[in-house]
Write a protein that holds these residues in place. Structure first.
Motif, PDB file in Angstrom:
ATOM      1  N   MET A   1      -3.862 -16.218 -48.701  1.00 37.23           N
ATOM      2  CA  MET A   1      -5.007 -16.816 -48.604  1.00 37.23           C
ATOM      3  C   MET A   1      -5.311 -18.000 -47.950  1.00 37.23           C
ATOM      4  N   THR A   2      -6.325 -18.022 -46.976  1.00 41.38           N
ATOM      5  CA  THR A   2      -6.611 -19.181 -46.219  1.00 41.38           C
ATOM      6  C   THR A   2      -7.862 -20.103 -46.763  1.00 41.38           C
ATOM      7  N   ASP A   3      -7.801 -21.063 -46.749  1.00 44.10           N
ATOM      8  CA  ASP A   3      -8.625 -22.146 -47.242  1.00 44.10           C
ATOM      9  C   ASP A   3     -10.045 -21.847 -46.624  1.00 44.10           C
ATOM     10  N   TYR A   4      -9.900 -21.513 -45.218  1.00 37.78           N
ATOM     11  CA  TYR A   4     -11.311 -21.755 -44.403  1.00 37.78           C
ATOM     12  C   TYR A   4     -10.911 -20.343 -43.493  1.00 37.78           C
ATOM     13  N   PRO A   5     -11.378 -19.255 -44.011  1.00 33.34           N
ATOM     14  CA  PRO A   5     -10.978 -18.086 -42.888  1.00 33.34           C
ATOM     15  C   PRO A   5     -12.014 -17.819 -42.061  1.00 33.34           C
ATOM     16  N   VAL A   6     -11.787 -17.355 -40.992  1.00 34.00           N
ATOM     17  CA  VAL A   6     -12.473 -17.050 -39.795  1.00 34.00           C
ATOM     18  C   VAL A   6     -12.604 -15.857 -39.416  1.00 34.00           C
ATOM     19  N   GLY A   7     -13.852 -15.119 -39.104  1.00 28.57           N
ATOM     20  CA  GLY A   7     -13.537 -13.983 -38.476  1.00 28.57           C
ATOM     21  C   GLY A   7     -14.275 -12.893 -39.679  1.00 28.57           C
ATOM     22  N   ARG A   8     -14.402 -11.458 -39.645  1.00 26.03           N
ATOM     23  CA  ARG A   8     -14.880 -10.578 -40.138  1.00 26.03           C
ATOM     24  C   ARG A   8     -14.080 -10.463 -41.579  1.00 26.03           C
ATOM     25  N   LEU A  13     -19.941  -9.610 -44.151  1.00 28.83           N
ATOM     26  CA  LEU A  13     -19.369 -11.062 -43.978  1.00 28.83           C
ATOM     27  C   LEU A  13     -18.697 -11.241 -42.744  1.00 28.83           C
ATOM     28  N   VAL A  14     -19.278 -12.214 -41.774  1.00 27.38           N
ATOM     29  CA  VAL A  14     -18.502 -12.607 -40.728  1.00 27.38           C
ATOM     30  C   VAL A  14     -18.575 -14.283 -40.918  1.00 27.38           C
ATOM     31  N   VAL A  15     -17.481 -14.895 -40.685  1.00 27.47           N
ATOM     32  CA  VAL A  15     -17.395 -16.318 -40.602  1.00 27.47           C
ATOM     33  C   VAL A  15     -17.154 -16.838 -39.212  1.00 27.47           C
ATOM     34  N   GLU A  21     -24.917 -21.897 -31.989  1.00 25.78           N
ATOM     35  CA  GLU A  21     -24.908 -22.296 -30.627  1.00 25.78           C
ATOM     36  C   GLU A  21     -23.531 -22.338 -29.889  1.00 25.78           C
ATOM     37  N   GLN A  22     -22.659 -22.789 -30.569  1.00 27.24           N
ATOM     38  CA  GLN A  22     -21.229 -22.974 -29.826  1.00 27.24           C
ATOM     39  C   GLN A  22     -20.667 -21.480 -29.636  1.00 27.24           C
ATOM     40  N   VAL A  23     -20.779 -20.830 -30.693  1.00 29.20           N
ATOM     41  CA  VAL A  23     -20.472 -19.170 -30.661  1.00 29.20           C
ATOM     42  C   VAL A  23     -20.971 -18.641 -29.572  1.00 29.20           C
ATOM     43  N   THR A  70     -21.870  -8.399 -31.020  1.00 29.91           N
ATOM     44  CA  THR A  70     -22.413  -6.821 -31.036  1.00 29.91           C
ATOM     45  C   THR A  70     -22.408  -6.300 -32.487  1.00 29.91           C
ATOM     46  N   GLU A  71     -21.123  -6.616 -32.942  1.00 27.08           N
ATOM     47  CA  GLU A  71     -20.554  -6.028 -34.373  1.00 27.08           C
ATOM     48  C   GLU A  71     -21.787  -6.727 -35.349  1.00 27.08           C
ATOM     49  N   VAL A  72     -21.667  -8.204 -35.074  1.00 28.33           N
ATOM     50  CA  VAL A  72     -22.716  -8.903 -36.114  1.00 28.33           C
ATOM     51  C   VAL A  72     -23.941  -8.533 -36.185  1.00 28.33           C
ATOM     52  N   ILE A  73     -24.557  -8.202 -34.978  1.00 22.14           N
ATOM     53  CA  ILE A  73     -25.802  -7.665 -34.837  1.00 22.14           C
ATOM     54  C   ILE A  73     -25.983  -6.244 -35.492  1.00 22.14           C
ATOM     55  N   THR A  74     -25.138  -5.433 -35.359  1.00 20.94           N
ATOM     56  CA  THR A  74     -25.236  -4.230 -36.044  1.00 20.94           C
ATOM     57  C   THR A  74     -25.150  -4.300 -37.612  1.00 20.94           C
ATOM     58  N   MET A  75     -24.196  -5.199 -38.023  1.00 23.64           N
ATOM     59  CA  MET A  75     -24.126  -5.553 -39.278  1.00 23.64           C
ATOM     60  C   MET A  75     -25.302  -6.024 -39.931  1.00 23.64           C
ATOM     61  N   ALA A  76     -26.066  -7.217 -39.232  1.00 29.52           N
ATOM     62  CA  ALA A  76     -27.411  -7.310 -39.596  1.00 29.52           C
ATOM     63  C   ALA A  76     -28.492  -6.501 -39.796  1.00 29.52           C
ATOM     64  N   ARG A  77     -28.464  -5.771 -38.459  1.00 28.58           N
ATOM     65  CA  ARG A  77     -29.492  -4.410 -38.658  1.00 28.58           C
ATOM     66  C   ARG A  77     -29.266  -3.581 -39.969  1.00 28.58           C
TER      67      ARG A  77
END
Length: 82
Positions: A1-8, A13-15, A21-23, A70-77
């Motif tokens: 387990m990671t303390d600060y996971p990144v990604g899907r 949930l995507v982190v 802005e940087q992303v 694109t994946e995040v946009i699809t998830m939000a929709r």
């Protein structure tokens, strides 16, 4: 387990490891020049982080967003029913 996971993390949930802005700058090459051009056109004063400016920037970008965006946009929709 990671303390600060990144990604899907799951289907809803995507982190990111940075701010939005940087992303966008790092993962959508057309974003920054389009955004800066729009700010110059509208005047930067009251529009810097306005949702409408982000939406218009996305519509004006000539290049497509990266696969992960694109994946995040699809998830939000999917969550919003759009």
């Amino acid at each position: 387990m990671t303390d600060y996971p990144v990604g899907r993390q799951n289907a809803h949930l995507v982190v990111w490891d940075d701010n939005l802005e940087q992303v966008l700058q790092d993962r959508w090459p057309a974003w920054t020049p389009t955004y800066e051009g729009l700010l110059a056109e509208l005047g930067e004063g009251k529009t810097k982080r306005a949702a409408a400016v982000y939406r218009l920037t996305a519509r004006r970008c000539e290049g497509p967003p990266s696969e992960v965006l694109t994946e995040v946009i699809t998830m939000a929709r999917g969550l919003s029913g759009l």
